[in-house]
Design a protein around this motif. Structure first.
Motif, PDB file in Angstrom:
ATOM      1  N   HIS A  82       0.824  -1.203   0.000  1.00  0.00           N
ATOM      2  CA  HIS A  82       0.000   0.000   0.000  1.00  0.00           C
ATOM      3  C   HIS A  82       0.862   1.259   0.000  1.00  0.00           C
ATOM      4  O   HIS A  82       0.609   2.193  -0.755  1.00  0.00           O
ATOM      5  CB  HIS A  82      -0.930   0.006   1.220  1.00  0.00           C
ATOM      6  CG  HIS A  82      -1.890   1.156   1.259  1.00  0.00           C
ATOM      7  ND1 HIS A  82      -1.628   2.319   1.940  1.00  0.00           N
ATOM      8  CD2 HIS A  82      -3.093   1.333   0.652  1.00  0.00           C
ATOM      9  CE1 HIS A  82      -2.650   3.154   1.765  1.00  0.00           C
ATOM     10  NE2 HIS A  82      -3.540   2.576   0.999  1.00  0.00           N
ATOM     11  N   ALA A  83       1.875   1.266   0.834  1.00  0.00           N
ATOM     12  CA  ALA A  83       2.753   2.435   0.936  1.00  0.00           C
ATOM     13  C   ALA A  83       3.450   2.726  -0.396  1.00  0.00           C
ATOM     14  O   ALA A  83       3.479   3.872  -0.849  1.00  0.00           O
ATOM     15  CB  ALA A  83       3.786   2.216   2.033  1.00  0.00           C
ATOM     16  N   HIS A 137       2.500   1.953  -3.322  1.00  0.00           N
ATOM     17  CA  HIS A 137       1.507   2.422  -4.279  1.00  0.00           C
ATOM     18  C   HIS A 137       1.196   3.893  -4.046  1.00  0.00           C
ATOM     19  O   HIS A 137       1.088   4.681  -4.992  1.00  0.00           O
ATOM     20  CB  HIS A 137       0.239   1.584  -4.153  1.00  0.00           C
ATOM     21  CG  HIS A 137      -0.734   1.776  -5.262  1.00  0.00           C
ATOM     22  ND1 HIS A 137      -1.757   2.694  -5.206  1.00  0.00           N
ATOM     23  CD2 HIS A 137      -0.831   1.200  -6.491  1.00  0.00           C
ATOM     24  CE1 HIS A 137      -2.447   2.650  -6.333  1.00  0.00           C
ATOM     25  NE2 HIS A 137      -1.912   1.766  -7.135  1.00  0.00           N
ATOM     26  N   GLN A 138       1.074   4.262  -2.799  1.00  0.00           N
ATOM     27  CA  GLN A 138       0.763   5.657  -2.466  1.00  0.00           C
ATOM     28  C   GLN A 138       1.930   6.587  -2.789  1.00  0.00           C
ATOM     29  O   GLN A 138       1.741   7.770  -3.038  1.00  0.00           O
ATOM     30  CB  GLN A 138       0.412   5.775  -0.983  1.00  0.00           C
ATOM     31  CG  GLN A 138      -0.820   5.023  -0.546  1.00  0.00           C
ATOM     32  CD  GLN A 138      -2.065   5.448  -1.297  1.00  0.00           C
ATOM     33  OE1 GLN A 138      -2.588   4.708  -2.122  1.00  0.00           O
ATOM     34  NE2 GLN A 138      -2.539   6.646  -1.049  1.00  0.00           N
ATOM     35  N   LEU A 139       3.128   6.045  -2.774  1.00  0.00           N
ATOM     36  CA  LEU A 139       4.318   6.868  -3.024  1.00  0.00           C
ATOM     37  C   LEU A 139       4.626   7.020  -4.513  1.00  0.00           C
ATOM     38  O   LEU A 139       5.540   7.761  -4.896  1.00  0.00           O
ATOM     39  CB  LEU A 139       5.547   6.246  -2.337  1.00  0.00           C
ATOM     40  CG  LEU A 139       5.672   6.413  -0.817  1.00  0.00           C
ATOM     41  CD1 LEU A 139       6.855   5.606  -0.302  1.00  0.00           C
ATOM     42  CD2 LEU A 139       5.839   7.884  -0.446  1.00  0.00           C
ATOM     43  N   GLU A 140       3.876   6.324  -5.346  1.00  0.00           N
ATOM     44  CA  GLU A 140       4.148   6.370  -6.785  1.00  0.00           C
ATOM     45  C   GLU A 140       4.212   7.787  -7.335  1.00  0.00           C
ATOM     46  O   GLU A 140       5.018   8.100  -8.209  1.00  0.00           O
ATOM     47  CB  GLU A 140       3.090   5.564  -7.553  1.00  0.00           C
ATOM     48  CG  GLU A 140       3.353   4.064  -7.539  1.00  0.00           C
ATOM     49  CD  GLU A 140       2.244   3.280  -8.238  1.00  0.00           C
ATOM     50  OE1 GLU A 140       1.298   3.904  -8.767  1.00  0.00           O
ATOM     51  OE2 GLU A 140       2.325   2.034  -8.244  1.00  0.00           O
ATOM     52  N   ILE A 193       2.747  11.190   3.295  1.00  0.00           N
ATOM     53  CA  ILE A 193       2.063  10.109   2.576  1.00  0.00           C
ATOM     54  C   ILE A 193       2.164   8.797   3.355  1.00  0.00           C
ATOM     55  O   ILE A 193       1.196   8.051   3.477  1.00  0.00           O
ATOM     56  CB  ILE A 193       2.677   9.933   1.167  1.00  0.00           C
ATOM     57  CG1 ILE A 193       2.309  11.132   0.289  1.00  0.00           C
ATOM     58  CG2 ILE A 193       2.210   8.627   0.528  1.00  0.00           C
ATOM     59  CD1 ILE A 193       2.990  11.153  -1.054  1.00  0.00           C
ATOM     60  N   ASP A 233      -0.125   8.714   6.333  1.00  0.00           N
ATOM     61  CA  ASP A 233      -1.508   8.459   5.916  1.00  0.00           C
ATOM     62  C   ASP A 233      -1.677   6.981   5.585  1.00  0.00           C
ATOM     63  O   ASP A 233      -2.680   6.364   5.923  1.00  0.00           O
ATOM     64  CB  ASP A 233      -1.859   9.300   4.672  1.00  0.00           C
ATOM     65  CG  ASP A 233      -1.982  10.779   5.010  1.00  0.00           C
ATOM     66  OD1 ASP A 233      -2.079  11.108   6.209  1.00  0.00           O
ATOM     67  OD2 ASP A 233      -1.975  11.605   4.079  1.00  0.00           O
ATOM     68  N   SER A 234      -0.659   6.430   4.918  1.00  0.00           N
ATOM     69  CA  SER A 234      -0.710   5.022   4.537  1.00  0.00           C
ATOM     70  C   SER A 234      -0.738   4.136   5.776  1.00  0.00           C
ATOM     71  O   SER A 234      -1.477   3.155   5.850  1.00  0.00           O
ATOM     72  CB  SER A 234       0.512   4.662   3.681  1.00  0.00           C
ATOM     73  OG  SER A 234       0.548   3.282   3.417  1.00  0.00           O
ATOM     74  N   TYR A 240      -3.993   4.042   7.382  1.00  0.00           N
ATOM     75  CA  TYR A 240      -4.890   3.133   6.659  1.00  0.00           C
ATOM     76  C   TYR A 240      -4.605   1.681   7.051  1.00  0.00           C
ATOM     77  O   TYR A 240      -5.507   0.909   7.366  1.00  0.00           O
ATOM     78  CB  TYR A 240      -4.701   3.314   5.152  1.00  0.00           C
ATOM     79  CG  TYR A 240      -5.331   2.245   4.310  1.00  0.00           C
ATOM     80  CD1 TYR A 240      -6.683   2.286   3.980  1.00  0.00           C
ATOM     81  CD2 TYR A 240      -4.574   1.160   3.843  1.00  0.00           C
ATOM     82  CE1 TYR A 240      -7.278   1.291   3.222  1.00  0.00           C
ATOM     83  CE2 TYR A 240      -5.152   0.161   3.081  1.00  0.00           C
ATOM     84  CZ  TYR A 240      -6.502   0.230   2.775  1.00  0.00           C
ATOM     85  OH  TYR A 240      -7.069  -0.765   2.024  1.00  0.00           O
TER      86      TYR A 240
END
Lengths: 188, 188
Positions: free
Chosen positions: B73-74, B76-79, B159, B162-163, B166
């Motif tokens: 998840h992390a 992906h969010q950092l992309e 980010i 936030d990840s 989640y």
DNA sequence: TATTGTTATACTCTATAACTATA
DNA sequence: TATAGTTATAGAGTATAACAATA
């Protein structure tokens, strides 16, 4: 035994460190001039000084480090059985009495179906599991442990429990239970 | 349950065991309870039935799954920042004000020195960090974050927080603190 | 058409060994 | 000689795509 040779995903976790302090090869210079200049003073010896970094707070860093240490130790202890935790996880499902299909194994273990194929191939070749076509859906194959497979599973389990006892040696029985419970909540 | 896209090391989670011995190829054990079981032989639906397997109790399975989910998840969010948690960990040490050498980074992050080289190369090429030769030991290179690097670190940190919020959504603030504390104890 | 297992492929991560430049 | 960094390489682990058999 463990430590030293282990290499985990990312994190880190200082281990001893004592050595570093004494070694003092480097010690940090007041900072030689470029960029940040004055930066935070201090810069004590030993890698534990990096515990103040933001990455040291990240849960994924901590889980990576903990996992890396644990799996490294476990794999090493399992060498005598020529088994790895990866294979054990598949064998464990096969020996669970739940008659899992390969697809179900992949879903539960969060592994791609193609990875399951290779792991089951390995266990099947050494006679630990059997692939049985599901009579209700001939596409599906049920993986079941053989007698030898159940015996292998039992011996591996004993080794893994000892390994875990080593890995969690700094935690009290109550803390170990808490940790397992907390991880279970976020693992699924 | 999460599942689906994540791919973790191995694991699964669960407790007990029971059934194994009786297990017949297909169908099998009547067992009582269990709601779902309509179909032929027990073997209820859903992969949560594998929580009874031994692997589901293993701490390394739980950490692997938790880590896999979190990191997936992390990353992906950092992309959007073209960054991964791996690179962030190095950048975080560079921005810590502790003036780490590459060797120290490797030790703290439990990564091989050769891996640090590649990660620092990447961050250096995008202007996030600088390699500065340690004046007291010209073999050693101190890695420091540039202004741009510190900015990148700050944005990535937001980010990642936030990840993590989640990933740990099923835990209370107190439980999150406990988890971090317990992991810290076994990670070092 | 959709799904299970399978094969193939590529990319990331991990683990070693050797080389350089310093010490 | 020993160490920090670097390069190269091989092996695990991870992620996709496509195919055959079955549904």
């Amino acid at each position: 035994m463990s430590t030293s040779t282990d290499k985990a995903p990312h994190g880190s976790a200082a281990t001893a460190s004592a050595a570093a302090a004494t070694a003092a090869p480097t010690a940090s210079t007041p900072e030689g001039g470029l960029g940040a200049g004055d930066t935070v003073g201090e810069v004590t010896d030993g890698i534990e000084r990096f515990l103040c970094s933001k990455v040291a707070e990240q849960i994924h860093f901590l889980t990576s480090r903990a996992r890396g240490r644990g799996i490294s130790h476990a794999n090493h202890q399992l060498e005598g059985l020529d088994l790895k935790v990866r294979q054990f996880s598949v064998l464990s499902l096969a020996a669970s009495g739940q008659n899992p299909s390969q697809r179900e194994m992949g879903e539960f273990l969060a592994l791609d179906p193609s990875q399951i194929v290779a792991l089951v191939d390995n266990l099947e070749q050494r006679g630990a599991v059997l692939r049985e076509t599901d009579p209700r859906d001939r596409r599906s194959k049920i993986i079941v442990a053989t007698d030898a497979g159940r015996d292998l599973h039992a011996r591996a389990l004993q080794i893994l429990e000892d390994s875990e006892d080593y890995t969690l040696s700094t935690l009290s029985p109550r803390e170990r239970k808490q940790l397992r419970s907390l991880l279970l909540k976020i693992a699924f």
